[in-house]
Motif scaffolding. Structure first.
Motif, PDB file in Angstrom:
ATOM      1  N   GLU A 153     -14.303 -43.162 -33.546  1.00 45.31           N
ATOM      2  CA  GLU A 153     -14.222 -43.238 -32.067  1.00 45.31           C
ATOM      3  C   GLU A 153     -15.494 -42.686 -31.417  1.00 45.31           C
ATOM      4  O   GLU A 153     -16.055 -43.313 -30.519  1.00 45.31           O
ATOM      5  N   ALA A 166     -14.298 -36.684 -28.530  1.00 46.76           N
ATOM      6  CA  ALA A 166     -12.982 -37.323 -28.622  1.00 46.76           C
ATOM      7  C   ALA A 166     -11.902 -36.253 -28.545  1.00 46.76           C
ATOM      8  O   ALA A 166     -12.066 -35.159 -29.092  1.00 46.76           O
ATOM      9  N   TYR A 183     -24.677 -38.021 -26.737  1.00 44.74           N
ATOM     10  CA  TYR A 183     -23.497 -37.180 -26.921  1.00 44.74           C
ATOM     11  C   TYR A 183     -22.230 -38.048 -26.919  1.00 44.74           C
ATOM     12  O   TYR A 183     -22.134 -39.001 -26.151  1.00 44.74           O
ATOM     13  N   ALA A 184     -21.252 -37.655 -27.731  1.00 43.08           N
ATOM     14  CA  ALA A 184     -19.940 -38.326 -27.669  1.00 43.08           C
ATOM     15  C   ALA A 184     -18.863 -37.382 -28.179  1.00 43.08           C
ATOM     16  O   ALA A 184     -19.064 -36.666 -29.164  1.00 43.08           O
ATOM     17  N   ALA A 218      -9.393 -33.803 -20.378  1.00 48.36           N
ATOM     18  CA  ALA A 218     -10.055 -35.012 -20.894  1.00 48.36           C
ATOM     19  C   ALA A 218     -11.345 -34.663 -21.618  1.00 48.36           C
ATOM     20  O   ALA A 218     -11.769 -35.381 -22.526  1.00 48.36           O
ATOM     21  N   ALA A 224      -8.038 -40.784 -20.992  1.00 46.40           N
ATOM     22  CA  ALA A 224      -7.819 -40.054 -22.253  1.00 46.40           C
ATOM     23  C   ALA A 224      -6.937 -40.926 -23.133  1.00 46.40           C
ATOM     24  O   ALA A 224      -5.931 -41.459 -22.660  1.00 46.40           O
TER      25      ALA A 224
HETATM   26  C1  LIG Z   1     -15.614 -36.901 -24.313  1.00 44.04           C
HETATM   27  C2  LIG Z   1     -15.691 -38.214 -24.146  1.00 44.04           C
HETATM   28  O1  LIG Z   1     -14.684 -38.976 -23.628  1.00 44.04           O
HETATM   29  C3  LIG Z   1     -13.483 -38.399 -23.147  1.00 44.04           C
HETATM   30  C4  LIG Z   1     -12.442 -38.452 -24.180  1.00 44.04           C
HETATM   31  C5  LIG Z   1     -11.586 -39.534 -24.281  1.00 44.04           C
HETATM   32  C6  LIG Z   1     -10.595 -39.620 -25.414  1.00 44.04           C
HETATM   33  O2  LIG Z   1     -10.551 -38.711 -26.237  1.00 44.04           O
HETATM   34  O3  LIG Z   1      -9.865 -40.606 -25.522  1.00 44.04           O
HETATM   35  C7  LIG Z   1     -11.627 -40.561 -23.320  1.00 44.04           C
HETATM   36  C8  LIG Z   1     -12.435 -40.476 -22.242  1.00 44.04           C
HETATM   37  C9  LIG Z   1     -13.118 -39.214 -21.915  1.00 44.04           C
HETATM   38  O4  LIG Z   1     -12.321 -38.434 -21.099  1.00 44.04           O
HETATM   39  C10 LIG Z   1     -16.902 -38.997 -24.471  1.00 44.04           C
HETATM   40  O5  LIG Z   1     -16.940 -40.202 -24.205  1.00 44.04           O
HETATM   41  O6  LIG Z   1     -17.859 -38.402 -24.999  1.00 44.04           O
END
Ligand SMILES: C=C(O[C@@H]1C=C(C(=O)O)C=C[C@H]1O)C(=O)O
Length: 412
Positions: A388, A374, A371-372, A315, A224
């Motif tokens: 990001e 943050a 999918y993504a 996370a 995270a």
């Molecule tokens: C949710 C995601 O990633 C999560 C969020 C992160 C963050 O906010 O820094 C880092 C890694 C993962 O735990 C993703 O990659 O879609």
């Protein structure tokens, strides 16, 4: 860590190297999972499909594995995906037809795999929701923090890529594995859920280990706090250094560690959690990560039991969990389903590996949905969180041979 799956069946008699296993993968039916240490390829027939709400999923898995053993199968394995919302159906299969091999790290020493085209023609990319709407949701989350409703929420968005003909899922899996040998690459056939004959596969390369269990040892590697990589080495290093001392990212990371400590403590005799996170890099991202190791009080708790006790960590959801879950329902206008759930396997000894379902996509017929997400905390910027998430799409886009333009926030 030693390979966990040494004792698992190898019914098809393949070599113990992972490259042949990845070559044998069939997108219409199989489940493939690989870590640094282990590669598993499960082929039909599957003994059973566990789809119940995950409350008692670990018990169901345990019973099915015991039953398979009573029928004479030496090392049955539960393998598949559990959704983000644990009340939704999981997609786990009990398999007695699993070939295993060493992990993908060893691919480096084999004849190199070559990147393959997944489609003759490029796909058309649509952002869902549009970046402006995602930014508004981040702003809304910041207002919720200001009102004291919660401390962290993970917000996400998707990309839809439409191809004129079905893309090649096998090539996509190979491309992902080739570029992500430090991570966990997977492809899970989902047809059992949708009762369709078309290819419907969850595919991805997660960098995040939720939990691995080998005997009485457990390992977790939560991530995270993130920064996109840069192709300029000076800028790339500067971003990494900045991340390592970013108050906002360290605070975001600490919430995850706190929740994981709470979840694992009841199961563990010893739990070692470093005081400060370290840097983890993927092809596309820098992350803050903490290597956690523990010793179980007893081996009653399987890898799946432990994973379900931890899931969803802050996370992928936020903190506190329930408030974050409700904020996600209110602010995301699409169904995450398996995204930010967990993917992995567990054997009848209770050993196994479960990873967080991120850097992934669902392939269905002519469409790939990426999918993504943050993590948002006080101090987050809607603009930066959009960049990001855009950079996180690049794990899949690179493997697909696709690219978004800079304005859409996915360039490195
Ligand atoms: C949710 C995601 O990633 C999560 C969020 C992160 C963050 O906010 O820094 C880092 C890694 C993962 O735990 C993703 O990659 O879609």
């Amino acid at each position: 860590m030693q390979p966990i799956t040494e004792q698992v069946n190898n019914l098809s008699g393949v070599s113990s190297l992972s490259q042949p296993l990845i070559e044998q993968y069939c997108a219409h039916s199989d489940v493939f999972f690989t870590s640094k240490e282990n590669t598993l390829l499960a082929k039909p027939p599957f003994a059973s499909l566990l789809v119940a709400g995950t409350k008692n999923l670990a018990e169901q898995a345990c019973e099915s594995l015991r039953f398979a053993k009573e029928l004479g199968f030496n090392n049955p394995v539960v393998i598949g995906a559990v959704p983000f919302d644990v009340k939704r159906p999981a997609h786990l299969r009990v398999s007695t037809n699993v070939a295993t091999a060493i992990g993908l790290e060893h691919l480096k020493t084999l004849t190199p795999l070559k990147k393959e085209a997944i489609s003759e023609q490029p796909g058309a990319i649509t952002q869902q929701p549009a970046p402006s709407i995602f930014k508004r949701s981040v702003q809304n989350a910041l207002e919720r923090f200001a009102r004291g409703e919660l401390e962290k929420v993970v917000l996400s968005r998707t990309l839809e890529v439409d191809y004129p003909t079905p893309p090649n899922t096998h090539a996509l899996l190979k491309n992902l594995a080739l570029k992500n040998t430090q991570g966990f690459t997977f492809a899970i056939d989902l047809k059992g859920l949708e009762s369709s004959e078309r290819v419907h596969t969850l595919v991805g390369a997660s960098p995040e280990l939720l939990i691995a269990r080998k005997g009485n040892r457990v390992y977790a590697h939560p991530l995270a706090g993130s920064e996109p990589r840069s192709q300029d080495p000076v800028l790339d290093n500067a971003r990494a250094e900045q991340l390592l001392c970013s108050e906002k990212d360290l605070r975001e990371h600490a919430l995850v560690i706190k929740a994981i400590k709470e979840a694992l403590t009841p199961f563990c005799k010893h739990l070692h959690i470093p005081d400060v996170p370290s840097l983890v890099s993927t092809e596309t991202m820098w992350h803050l990560g903490t290597q956690i190791e523990g010793e179980l009080k007893d081996t009653q708790a399987s890898a799946l039991t432990l994973a379900l006790a931890m899931h969803p960590t802050p996370a992928v959801c936020g903190y506190p969990t329930q408030a974050a879950f409700e904020a996600i329902q209110a602010l995301e206008d699409y169904d995450r389903n398996l995204f930010t759930g967990m993917v992995g396997w567990c054997n009848s000894e209770g050993d196994g590996e479960w990873v967080v379902t991120i850097r992934c996509a669902q392939v269905e017929d002519c469409k790939i949905r990426l999918y993504a997400g943050a993590g948002i905390v006080t101090g987050s910027s809607p603009e930066k969180e959009t960049l990001e998430t855009g950079a996180k799409f690049n794990t899949m886009l690179n493997a697909m041979g696709a690219e978004m333009n800079t304005a859409q926030g996915a360039k490195q």
